[in-house]
Design a protein around this motif. Sequence first.
Motif, mmCIF file in Angstrom:
data_model
loop_
_atom_site.group_PDB
_atom_site.id
_atom_site.type_symbol
_atom_site.label_atom_id
_atom_site.label_comp_id
_atom_site.label_asym_id
_atom_site.label_seq_id
_atom_site.Cartn_x
_atom_site.Cartn_y
_atom_site.Cartn_z
ATOM 1 N N PRO A 84 57.281 -56.382 95.895
ATOM 2 C CA PRO A 84 56.231 -56.827 94.971
ATOM 3 C C PRO A 84 56.417 -58.237 94.420
ATOM 4 N N LYS A 85 57.673 -58.672 94.296
ATOM 5 C CA LYS A 85 57.900 -59.941 93.606
ATOM 6 C C LYS A 85 59.054 -60.690 94.259
ATOM 7 N N VAL A 86 58.710 -61.616 95.141
ATOM 8 C CA VAL A 86 59.733 -62.380 95.860
ATOM 9 C C VAL A 86 60.587 -63.195 94.895
ATOM 10 N N PHE A 87 59.957 -63.697 93.834
ATOM 11 C CA PHE A 87 60.668 -64.518 92.851
ATOM 12 C C PHE A 87 60.686 -63.790 91.506
ATOM 13 N N PRO A 88 61.578 -62.833 91.318
ATOM 14 C CA PRO A 88 61.556 -62.024 90.087
ATOM 15 C C PRO A 88 61.841 -62.814 88.819
ATOM 16 N N ASP A 89 62.472 -63.980 88.939
ATOM 17 C CA ASP A 89 62.719 -64.815 87.761
ATOM 18 C C ASP A 89 61.591 -65.808 87.513
ATOM 19 N N GLY A 90 60.540 -65.737 88.341
ATOM 20 C CA GLY A 90 59.418 -66.653 88.191
ATOM 21 C C GLY A 90 59.639 -67.954 88.936
ATOM 22 N N LEU A 91 58.576 -68.767 88.985
ATOM 23 C CA LEU A 91 58.616 -70.054 89.673
ATOM 24 C C LEU A 91 58.128 -71.147 88.738
ATOM 25 N N VAL A 131 55.502 -54.393 106.301
ATOM 26 C CA VAL A 131 56.091 -54.940 105.081
ATOM 27 C C VAL A 131 54.972 -55.620 104.305
ATOM 28 N N VAL A 132 54.824 -55.264 103.037
ATOM 29 C CA VAL A 132 53.808 -55.867 102.175
ATOM 30 C C VAL A 132 54.520 -56.672 101.095
ATOM 31 N N ILE A 133 54.173 -57.947 101.002
ATOM 32 C CA ILE A 133 54.888 -58.878 100.130
ATOM 33 C C ILE A 133 53.962 -59.392 99.040
ATOM 34 N N GLY A 134 54.448 -59.418 97.816
ATOM 35 C CA GLY A 134 53.715 -59.997 96.697
ATOM 36 C C GLY A 134 54.562 -61.032 95.986
ATOM 37 N N GLY A 135 53.917 -61.867 95.205
ATOM 38 C CA GLY A 135 54.645 -62.841 94.398
ATOM 39 C C GLY A 135 55.203 -64.012 95.167
ATOM 40 N N HIS A 136 54.847 -64.130 96.444
ATOM 41 C CA HIS A 136 55.352 -65.248 97.244
ATOM 42 C C HIS A 136 54.829 -66.576 96.708
ATOM 43 N N ASP A 137 53.643 -66.519 96.109
ATOM 44 C CA ASP A 137 53.033 -67.718 95.528
ATOM 45 C C ASP A 137 53.324 -67.841 94.038
ATOM 46 N N GLY A 138 54.140 -66.940 93.518
ATOM 47 C CA GLY A 138 54.475 -66.979 92.099
ATOM 48 C C GLY A 138 53.408 -66.404 91.194
ATOM 49 N N SER A 139 52.348 -65.835 91.772
ATOM 50 C CA SER A 139 51.238 -65.343 90.950
ATOM 51 C C SER A 139 51.493 -63.928 90.444
#
Length: 577
Positions: A102-109, A65-73
């Motif tokens: 790709p984007k854990v937080f699709p609405d942004g942080l 599993v490859v995760i992106g956007g966990h840091d909101g970047s």
Amino acid sequence: MTALLIRSLLFSLVLLNAASLACAQPATPKRWKQAAIGVTRAGTEIPVWLNSGAGNPKSQRNRMVVIGGHDGSTASTNFVQQLVERANTSKPNPNNGTAFIPKVFPDGLSTDLALTAGKGYPPGKGFYDDAAQPEPRYLWRWVGMYGATLVVDVRAGKTPGYWASEHADADQLAKLLAATPFTNKIEAPPADDFVRQLAEKGVEDVGRVPTLLLHVSSPVAAPEVEAIAKLLASFTPSKSPAWDEIIWRERRTPEQIAASLATVYGHDLKQVAYIPALAVIGRQRIAVELNDQKEQESLKQLLAPFLEGEKSPVPKSGSEHAGHLLFAELAKRSEGKDRERWIELCRAAADQIFDKDGKPLKLMPSHNEMSDAVFMATPILCATGKLTGEQKYFDAAVGHFRSMKKLCVREDGIYRHSPLDEAAWGRGNGFPALGLAWALSEFPEDHPAHGELKKEFQNHIAALLKHQDSFGCWHQVIDKPGSYREFSSTCMIGWALKRGIDRGWLDKGTHQPALDQAWLAAKHRIGPKGKVVDICTGTGKMRSLRDYYDRPAIWGVDARGGAMALMFSTEMMDGTK
């Protein structure tokens, strides 16, 4: 001038023809397709890209599993999206089961939340109704149930680098990352970081997963993407307790699963409601199947007060109407006065649909306008009709179902839970699927309405199959892929599929793959000591889609989930020998 015009026209025709041919060429099929792991407070789905083998862990030893956007970047999200594009154009690898988020937080942080992103794991509560951040809850459990062999968390950093957990095969990673931008090792993240908790403690009873934390440049650098794409294609996964656990669960037989569940569920009958009653039915089925005399004697003692007249329950709710299905099942196994006693208890439930003059009401009392009532009333009416030979019960069942259909069936063939809202609650569709299949099992084929009920069952199943996900599950809201994968509805619909195929109401060629995948999903979610995964808590009529999203999901020992697991596993015993 004329020659020039002709050449110009011919050239235009050539271009037009080329364009037409280009348009006619089929697009390159994408092997990774978009799904969802959850939904934000704003209702935005959290995307995940899965390949065709995602629902079958056993077939994929490289299951990352490859995760992106966990840091909101933005950089980490773009990085993972580029990996998805490369995966879709690379040479197919049947062993590669990499999933991309790709984007854990699709609405942004917000800035303050971005500072703590990736930390605070494991989430202690709020599955999946956390008022601030449901995203980490969805991510945590989704990754846990994926059975990953490696989880790669991509975050933006000042310089490229990596940190690997203890069991991530550091030597292999060092070799694969040598001569790439990722030769630099970064400091270990805090103890409550996602990658630390996943690798050191794991998710609930599934187990630990090796992890790799990557820091990537901002903006995204092509050599970095190239390096990780090659790593994903060639990395040989090390030991993953989570993958091992999922595969162990998958290898169990229906009998083994049912026997394990029966040690926890089906031992309590203080209230004759559908949850304890179905558990007792399941426990009895496995006891008979295994010829377990000790279990059968224990069940006999549990049921003795009802048989001997010490307890004569009269239903006061729909749940208790359905609970009397236990007595119908017992009547089938009994003779003489014992059979008469069980039928008497069935009548105590079924007769409530008749008024004082003996005429059937349009709906069984306590229906509450909820789709649950298709199960709560229809099967006990049909079972009582079959046991007594009295057609009035079948006629009343048909009338009740027709009234429920008017209240709850949507134009697309799925059930709204109630007229209060159009939301198609998961268990609110499991109940009609289970209820109609059970009712048809008791319904005489020569009754004028038999064809009607069978067609309604077939139509509902056809509508439901469109919403079964890649893992074999149905969701908390049937037609909302971002809602969580709900265990009880998956078991109920799976039970209905098995019964429908076995009885010839459903075409085996069309429906067997869906049943196989539903059973696989259920096996993955039935753990040791009766623990089950993501059962929606008890739910009445809700007023909005958000209300259904926010119903708590239980992971652990749960009477409702355990009962449905027992019913599904014992139904799957038929034909497995």
